[in-house]
Motif scaffolding. Structure first.
Motif, PDB file in Angstrom:
ATOM      1  N   LEU A 129     -10.308 -30.821  55.112  1.00 45.37           N
ATOM      2  CA  LEU A 129      -9.599 -30.122  54.032  1.00 45.37           C
ATOM      3  C   LEU A 129     -10.555 -29.320  53.158  1.00 45.37           C
ATOM      4  O   LEU A 129     -10.237 -28.199  52.751  1.00 45.37           O
ATOM      5  CB  LEU A 129      -8.811 -31.124  53.193  1.00 45.37           C
ATOM      6  CG  LEU A 129      -7.532 -31.619  53.868  1.00 45.37           C
ATOM      7  CD1 LEU A 129      -7.023 -32.888  53.201  1.00 45.37           C
ATOM      8  CD2 LEU A 129      -6.464 -30.532  53.829  1.00 45.37           C
ATOM      9  N   ARG A 130     -11.712 -29.885  52.879  1.00 40.83           N
ATOM     10  CA  ARG A 130     -12.696 -29.144  52.077  1.00 40.83           C
ATOM     11  C   ARG A 130     -13.086 -27.856  52.795  1.00 40.83           C
ATOM     12  O   ARG A 130     -13.098 -26.772  52.206  1.00 40.83           O
ATOM     13  CB  ARG A 130     -13.935 -30.007  51.824  1.00 40.83           C
ATOM     14  CG  ARG A 130     -15.030 -29.255  51.061  1.00 40.83           C
ATOM     15  CD  ARG A 130     -16.245 -30.108  50.801  1.00 40.83           C
ATOM     16  NE  ARG A 130     -16.863 -30.666  51.975  1.00 40.83           N
ATOM     17  CZ  ARG A 130     -17.652 -29.982  52.838  1.00 40.83           C
ATOM     18  NH1 ARG A 130     -17.871 -28.687  52.656  1.00 40.83           N
ATOM     19  NH2 ARG A 130     -18.199 -30.589  53.867  1.00 40.83           N
ATOM     20  N   LYS A 131     -13.354 -27.968  54.093  1.00 42.44           N
ATOM     21  CA  LYS A 131     -13.745 -26.784  54.862  1.00 42.44           C
ATOM     22  C   LYS A 131     -12.588 -25.797  54.995  1.00 42.44           C
ATOM     23  O   LYS A 131     -12.790 -24.589  54.927  1.00 42.44           O
ATOM     24  CB  LYS A 131     -14.259 -27.207  56.235  1.00 42.44           C
ATOM     25  CG  LYS A 131     -15.618 -27.879  56.150  1.00 42.44           C
ATOM     26  CD  LYS A 131     -16.125 -28.296  57.513  1.00 42.44           C
ATOM     27  CE  LYS A 131     -17.499 -28.930  57.395  1.00 42.44           C
ATOM     28  NZ  LYS A 131     -18.013 -29.347  58.718  1.00 42.44           N
ATOM     29  N   GLN A 132     -11.379 -26.317  55.172  1.00 47.34           N
ATOM     30  CA  GLN A 132     -10.205 -25.459  55.275  1.00 47.34           C
ATOM     31  C   GLN A 132     -10.028 -24.627  54.007  1.00 47.34           C
ATOM     32  O   GLN A 132      -9.583 -23.495  54.063  1.00 47.34           O
ATOM     33  CB  GLN A 132      -8.960 -26.289  55.536  1.00 47.34           C
ATOM     34  CG  GLN A 132      -7.723 -25.465  55.758  1.00 47.34           C
ATOM     35  CD  GLN A 132      -6.492 -26.317  55.983  1.00 47.34           C
ATOM     36  OE1 GLN A 132      -6.491 -27.509  55.710  1.00 47.34           O
ATOM     37  NE2 GLN A 132      -5.440 -25.716  56.466  1.00 47.34           N
TER      38      GLN A 132
ATOM     39  N   GLN B 247     -20.653 -29.158  46.929  1.00 49.67           N
ATOM     40  CA  GLN B 247     -20.919 -28.995  45.494  1.00 49.67           C
ATOM     41  C   GLN B 247     -19.724 -28.382  44.782  1.00 49.67           C
ATOM     42  O   GLN B 247     -19.341 -28.831  43.699  1.00 49.67           O
ATOM     43  CB  GLN B 247     -22.161 -28.125  45.269  1.00 49.67           C
ATOM     44  CG  GLN B 247     -22.564 -28.018  43.804  1.00 49.67           C
ATOM     45  CD  GLN B 247     -23.008 -29.351  43.231  1.00 49.67           C
ATOM     46  OE1 GLN B 247     -23.945 -29.968  43.733  1.00 49.67           O
ATOM     47  NE2 GLN B 247     -22.349 -29.816  42.170  1.00 49.67           N
ATOM     48  N   ALA B 248     -19.085 -27.390  45.401  1.00 48.83           N
ATOM     49  CA  ALA B 248     -17.942 -26.738  44.765  1.00 48.83           C
ATOM     50  C   ALA B 248     -16.783 -27.719  44.595  1.00 48.83           C
ATOM     51  O   ALA B 248     -16.141 -27.751  43.539  1.00 48.83           O
ATOM     52  CB  ALA B 248     -17.503 -25.522  45.579  1.00 48.83           C
ATOM     53  N   LEU B 249     -16.504 -28.514  45.629  1.00 48.69           N
ATOM     54  CA  LEU B 249     -15.424 -29.492  45.511  1.00 48.69           C
ATOM     55  C   LEU B 249     -15.778 -30.558  44.479  1.00 48.69           C
ATOM     56  O   LEU B 249     -14.933 -30.948  43.662  1.00 48.69           O
ATOM     57  CB  LEU B 249     -15.116 -30.141  46.864  1.00 48.69           C
ATOM     58  CG  LEU B 249     -14.028 -31.217  46.835  1.00 48.69           C
ATOM     59  CD1 LEU B 249     -12.728 -30.699  46.227  1.00 48.69           C
ATOM     60  CD2 LEU B 249     -13.800 -31.774  48.226  1.00 48.69           C
TER      61      LEU B 249
ATOM     62  N   ARG C 295     -15.169 -29.115  41.082  1.00 48.38           N
ATOM     63  CA  ARG C 295     -13.733 -29.011  40.778  1.00 48.38           C
ATOM     64  C   ARG C 295     -13.119 -30.374  40.467  1.00 48.38           C
ATOM     65  O   ARG C 295     -12.247 -30.484  39.614  1.00 48.38           O
ATOM     66  CB  ARG C 295     -12.978 -28.406  41.954  1.00 48.38           C
ATOM     67  CG  ARG C 295     -13.101 -26.927  42.091  1.00 48.38           C
ATOM     68  CD  ARG C 295     -12.169 -26.443  43.183  1.00 48.38           C
ATOM     69  NE  ARG C 295     -12.285 -25.020  43.385  1.00 48.38           N
ATOM     70  CZ  ARG C 295     -11.504 -24.332  44.201  1.00 48.38           C
ATOM     71  NH1 ARG C 295     -10.567 -24.947  44.882  1.00 48.38           N
ATOM     72  NH2 ARG C 295     -11.668 -23.045  44.336  1.00 48.38           N
ATOM     73  N   ALA C 296     -13.562 -31.385  41.219  1.00 48.37           N
ATOM     74  CA  ALA C 296     -13.002 -32.728  41.039  1.00 48.37           C
ATOM     75  C   ALA C 296     -13.705 -33.496  39.921  1.00 48.37           C
ATOM     76  O   ALA C 296     -13.315 -34.626  39.605  1.00 48.37           O
ATOM     77  CB  ALA C 296     -13.097 -33.513  42.341  1.00 48.37           C
TER      78      ALA C 296
ATOM     79  N   ALA D 129      -8.071 -30.954  42.947  1.00 43.43           N
ATOM     80  CA  ALA D 129      -9.098 -29.930  43.176  1.00 43.43           C
ATOM     81  C   ALA D 129      -8.818 -29.144  44.456  1.00 43.43           C
ATOM     82  O   ALA D 129      -9.125 -27.952  44.538  1.00 43.43           O
ATOM     83  CB  ALA D 129     -10.475 -30.584  43.250  1.00 43.43           C
ATOM     84  N   LEU D 130      -8.230 -29.813  45.448  1.00 46.87           N
ATOM     85  CA  LEU D 130      -7.888 -29.149  46.710  1.00 46.87           C
ATOM     86  C   LEU D 130      -6.479 -28.551  46.678  1.00 46.87           C
ATOM     87  O   LEU D 130      -6.056 -27.937  47.659  1.00 46.87           O
ATOM     88  CB  LEU D 130      -7.995 -30.148  47.870  1.00 46.87           C
ATOM     89  CG  LEU D 130      -9.400 -30.603  48.240  1.00 46.87           C
ATOM     90  CD1 LEU D 130      -9.344 -31.764  49.221  1.00 46.87           C
ATOM     91  CD2 LEU D 130     -10.205 -29.433  48.827  1.00 46.87           C
TER      92      LEU D 130
END
Length: 123
Positions: free
Chosen positions: A22-25, A31-33, A36-37, A65-66
């Motif tokens: 999901l992070r890659k999608q 670091q960005a996720l 955000r979280a 975050a996602l």
């Protein structure tokens, strides 16, 4: 820009594998996720490596975050929620008043009871 709906995952994917996918999608780095979280990137790396599991608050922050439901991280596609052919009808009930929702609930419970009794009598 509209984001594509999440792809269904194989039933045997772990939480860690789903989180990475999901992070890659969403085109995010670890670091960005983490930013955000509002969690430390080291902790996110531990989740993605399967070394530890997030608590409910952290799971919620990751899902937000996602911009997904936490269900997507935790459950297989068909483990939760109504079947596709009923999804629109169940979503439409959100527009009903509380009394109307109770009526729908009673009707469904009655139908389930009737179906159970019919099976019992047929057996």
């Amino acid at each position: 820009m509209m984001r594509a709906p999440p792809i269904p995952f194989p039933a045997d994917m772990t939480f860690a594998e789903r989180l990475v996918a999901l992070r890659k999608q969403h085109g995010l780095t670890q670091q960005a996720l983490a930013d955000r979280a509002e969690i430390h990137v080291t902790l996110l790396r531990r989740y993605e490596a399967g070394k530890t599991q997030p608590n409910i608050d952290t799971l919620r922050r990751i899902a937000l975050a996602l911009t997904i439901s936490a269900d997507l991280l935790l459950f297989d596609e068909h483990e939760r929620g109504p079947a596709d052919e009923l999804r629109a009808q169940f979503e439409a009930t959100q527009q009903l008043s509380d009394d109307e929702k109770q009526t729908v609930k009673r009707v469904l419970e009655g139908l389930l009871l009737l179906a159970h009794e019919a099976k019992r009598w047929a057996a």
